[in-house]
Design an enzyme around this catalytic site. Structure first.
Site, PDB file in Angstrom:
ATOM      1  N   ASP A  81       0.851  -1.193   0.000  1.00  0.00           N
ATOM      2  CA  ASP A  81       0.000   0.000   0.000  1.00  0.00           C
ATOM      3  C   ASP A  81       0.887   1.244   0.000  1.00  0.00           C
ATOM      4  O   ASP A  81       1.785   1.382   0.839  1.00  0.00           O
ATOM      5  CB  ASP A  81      -0.905  -0.008   1.239  1.00  0.00           C
ATOM      6  CG  ASP A  81      -1.970   1.071   1.162  1.00  0.00           C
ATOM      7  OD1 ASP A  81      -3.024   0.814   0.571  1.00  0.00           O
ATOM      8  OD2 ASP A  81      -1.735   2.177   1.696  1.00  0.00           O
ATOM      9  N   ASN A  89      -2.499  13.176  -4.347  1.00  0.00           N
ATOM     10  CA  ASN A  89      -3.654  13.656  -5.117  1.00  0.00           C
ATOM     11  C   ASN A  89      -4.050  15.072  -4.706  1.00  0.00           C
ATOM     12  O   ASN A  89      -4.373  15.915  -5.554  1.00  0.00           O
ATOM     13  CB  ASN A  89      -4.835  12.708  -4.935  1.00  0.00           C
ATOM     14  CG  ASN A  89      -4.686  11.436  -5.753  1.00  0.00           C
ATOM     15  OD1 ASN A  89      -4.052  11.434  -6.799  1.00  0.00           O
ATOM     16  ND2 ASN A  89      -5.272  10.356  -5.275  1.00  0.00           N
ATOM     17  N   HIS A  94      -4.939  14.599  -9.474  1.00  0.00           N
ATOM     18  CA  HIS A  94      -5.175  13.184  -9.768  1.00  0.00           C
ATOM     19  C   HIS A  94      -4.382  12.687 -10.976  1.00  0.00           C
ATOM     20  O   HIS A  94      -4.062  11.497 -11.060  1.00  0.00           O
ATOM     21  CB  HIS A  94      -6.667  12.942  -9.983  1.00  0.00           C
ATOM     22  CG  HIS A  94      -7.460  13.045  -8.717  1.00  0.00           C
ATOM     23  ND1 HIS A  94      -7.557  12.006  -7.821  1.00  0.00           N
ATOM     24  CD2 HIS A  94      -8.177  14.065  -8.173  1.00  0.00           C
ATOM     25  CE1 HIS A  94      -8.305  12.356  -6.798  1.00  0.00           C
ATOM     26  NE2 HIS A  94      -8.690  13.618  -6.984  1.00  0.00           N
ATOM     27  N   ASP A  98      -2.175   9.433 -10.919  1.00  0.00           N
ATOM     28  CA  ASP A  98      -2.245   8.336 -11.897  1.00  0.00           C
ATOM     29  C   ASP A  98      -0.846   7.969 -12.400  1.00  0.00           C
ATOM     30  O   ASP A  98      -0.534   6.785 -12.609  1.00  0.00           O
ATOM     31  CB  ASP A  98      -3.120   8.728 -13.088  1.00  0.00           C
ATOM     32  CG  ASP A  98      -4.598   8.743 -12.745  1.00  0.00           C
ATOM     33  OD1 ASP A  98      -4.969   8.254 -11.647  1.00  0.00           O
ATOM     34  OD2 ASP A  98      -5.395   9.248 -13.563  1.00  0.00           O
ATOM     35  N   GLU A 124      -4.706   2.547  -4.164  1.00  0.00           N
ATOM     36  CA  GLU A 124      -3.246   2.597  -4.198  1.00  0.00           C
ATOM     37  C   GLU A 124      -2.631   1.332  -3.614  1.00  0.00           C
ATOM     38  O   GLU A 124      -1.495   1.326  -3.157  1.00  0.00           O
ATOM     39  CB  GLU A 124      -2.732   3.825  -3.437  1.00  0.00           C
ATOM     40  CG  GLU A 124      -3.011   3.812  -1.954  1.00  0.00           C
ATOM     41  CD  GLU A 124      -4.345   4.437  -1.556  1.00  0.00           C
ATOM     42  OE1 GLU A 124      -4.474   4.845  -0.395  1.00  0.00           O
ATOM     43  OE2 GLU A 124      -5.252   4.505  -2.407  1.00  0.00           O
TER      44      GLU A 124
END
Length: 234
Positions: A81, A89, A94, A98, A124
């Site tokens: 994680d 973000n 965002h 990405d 994530e």
């Protein structure tokens, strides 16, 4: 059933029998095969990262548990994680988020074997099934990912940032007699401990391994390491 292999088999057969088929029928069969392949990809892969998706991963996890029990073998699982991903973000947007996810996915692909199964498990969070891999091998793989991740840079060229990850790592042994879902929960608890202990950590299940008077469920590497400790037949 391996759908991808089945589609390729049909395409191969179609190519061999091409001369005996009506051109229009051949074209329609080819279109149908391509459509089936596209649908399979959509059902199996995460569109952003190119890794397998959660649905495919959970199915493969069940298959690996069944194989481990049937063959009295082991496999390992890494749950990873990304730490504080929400901050990425919030601060960079965002689109940058990405790019981070795609960069981490590419890193995972570069640092695992062809037989390993990497997936984007959620937001994530990533999961990697390592067939035939012992605790030591799984920890080595997790450490390699951790070290490689530290070298990645994202964001603005003049002010790039790095990212860390927390990982839970465990090895499935047939004697445990637990389901794929229970094993996944166990590894998820290890991941939670890694995050609770300060993040950017790897927590394994080593302390839970109970040595017994037989070697059922041990990998070849572990058997080799135990030569001279216990006597057993190769």
């Amino acid at each position: 059933m391996d759908i991808r292999k089945r589609i390729q088999d049909i395409k191969g057969l179609l190519a061999k029998k091409a001369n005996g088929l009506d051109p229009e029928i051949k074209e329609k069969i080819q279109e149908l095969c391509n459509l089936c392949e596209e649908l399979h990809n959509q059902a199996s892969f995460d569109f952003l990262t190119g890794l397998y998706n959660r649905r495919f991963f959970e199915k493969e996890l069940e298959i690996n548990v069944e194989r481990a029990i049937r063959e009295r073998s082991v496999f390992s699982l890494i749950l990873m994680d990304l730490d504080h991903f929400k901050r990425v973000n919030d601060k960079y947007g965002h689109l940058t988020g990405d790019e981070v996810l795609k960069g981490v996915a590419a890193l995972i692909k570069r640092n695992i074997r062809k037989i390993d199964i990497p997936a984007r498990y959620g937001g994530e969070e990533f999961a990697i099934i390592l067939p035939g891999t012992s605790s030591e091998g799984a920890l080595s793989a997790a450490n390699r990912l951790k070290q490689e991740l530290a070298s990645l840079r994202f964001g603005p060229e003049k002010n790039p940032f790095s990212i860390t990850a927390s990982m839970g790592v465990a090895t499935y042994r047939p004697r445990s007699n637990i389901s794929a879902h229970e094993f996944l929960q166990e590894v998820d608890r290890l991941l939670y401990r890694a995050k609770e202990s300060g993040r950017n950590k790897i927590v394994t299940d080593d302390e839970k391994v109970l040595w017994q008077n037989e070697l059922e469920g041990l990998s070849f590497e572990e058997r080799e390491a135990l030569k001279g400790v216990w006597s057993y037949d190769d």
